[in-house]
Scaffold this active site. Structure first.
Site, PDB file in Angstrom:
ATOM      1  CG  ASP A   1     -65.325 -56.131  20.909  1.00 38.37           C
ATOM      2  OD1 ASP A   1     -65.693 -55.853  21.881  1.00 38.37           O
ATOM      3  OD2 ASP A   1     -65.977 -56.838  20.195  1.00 38.37           O
ATOM      4  CE  LYS A   2     -62.144 -47.981  22.895  1.00 35.81           C
ATOM      5  NZ  LYS A   2     -62.174 -46.457  22.539  1.00 35.81           N
ATOM      6  CB  THR A   3     -68.763 -54.842  22.418  1.00 36.75           C
ATOM      7  OG1 THR A   3     -68.064 -56.074  22.565  1.00 36.75           O
ATOM      8  CG2 THR A   3     -68.612 -54.199  20.979  1.00 36.75           C
TER       9      THR A   3
END
Length: 158
Positions: A71-73
């Site tokens: 989730d691109k975190t």
């Protein structure tokens, strides 16, 4: 004849083969789990924590992974998320620490507000209680026409 003996043999022993196969597969799973636990290459370099296989089915489950979602975190790239600021009751509290990812959140105004009795201290305690329980804070906005006890409360955890 011999064909009747063959069918009798298959019918009598068809229950023993699956039972022994289950036992053999479980022994293999335990052995593979032990190998994962002892693998020196599976140690987190930042914490020194080794891999810990808590399930004997882990190897079979890992073999079934087809897609990995991110989730691109920073889940896969190891970006470190740090708490930088919060706003409670219209007051913004910002981290005054050295700025490293390993430092604690330091804010003298926040410490002073927590040590001073009043409405703001109660709001801050509720804010931190929600963060501790839910690991997130939902942004809620109240109209200015409401009581003084209810004012804008926002928060950020990441």
């Amino acid at each position: 004849g011999w064909l009747a003996y063959l069918f009798t043999f298959i019918i009598l022993f068809n229950n023993l083969v699956p039972i022994s196969l289950y036992v053999t597969v479980e022994f293999c799973n335990v052995f593979q789990a032990a190998l994962i636990n002892r693998d020196k290459k599976m140690i987190d370099p930042s914490t020194g924590t080794p891999a810990l296989c808590r399930s004997t089915n882990l190897c079979q489950e890992l073999g079934q992974i087809e897609y990995i979602f991110s989730d691109k975190t920073g889940t896969l790239t190891q970006n470190l998320m740090t708490f930088k600021s919060l706003s409670v009751g219209g007051t913004v509290y910002t981290d005054e620490g050295p700025g490293t990812s390993e430092s604690d959140f330091e804010c003298k105004a926040l410490q002073a507000a927590l040590n001073t009795p009043g409405v703001q201290r109660d709001r801050l305690r509720v804010f931190f209680e929600v963060m501790a329980v839910a690991h997130t804070v939902v942004v809620e906005q109240f109209d200015d026409e409401d009581d003084d006890d209810e004012s804008d409360t926002t928060g950020s955890t990441g």
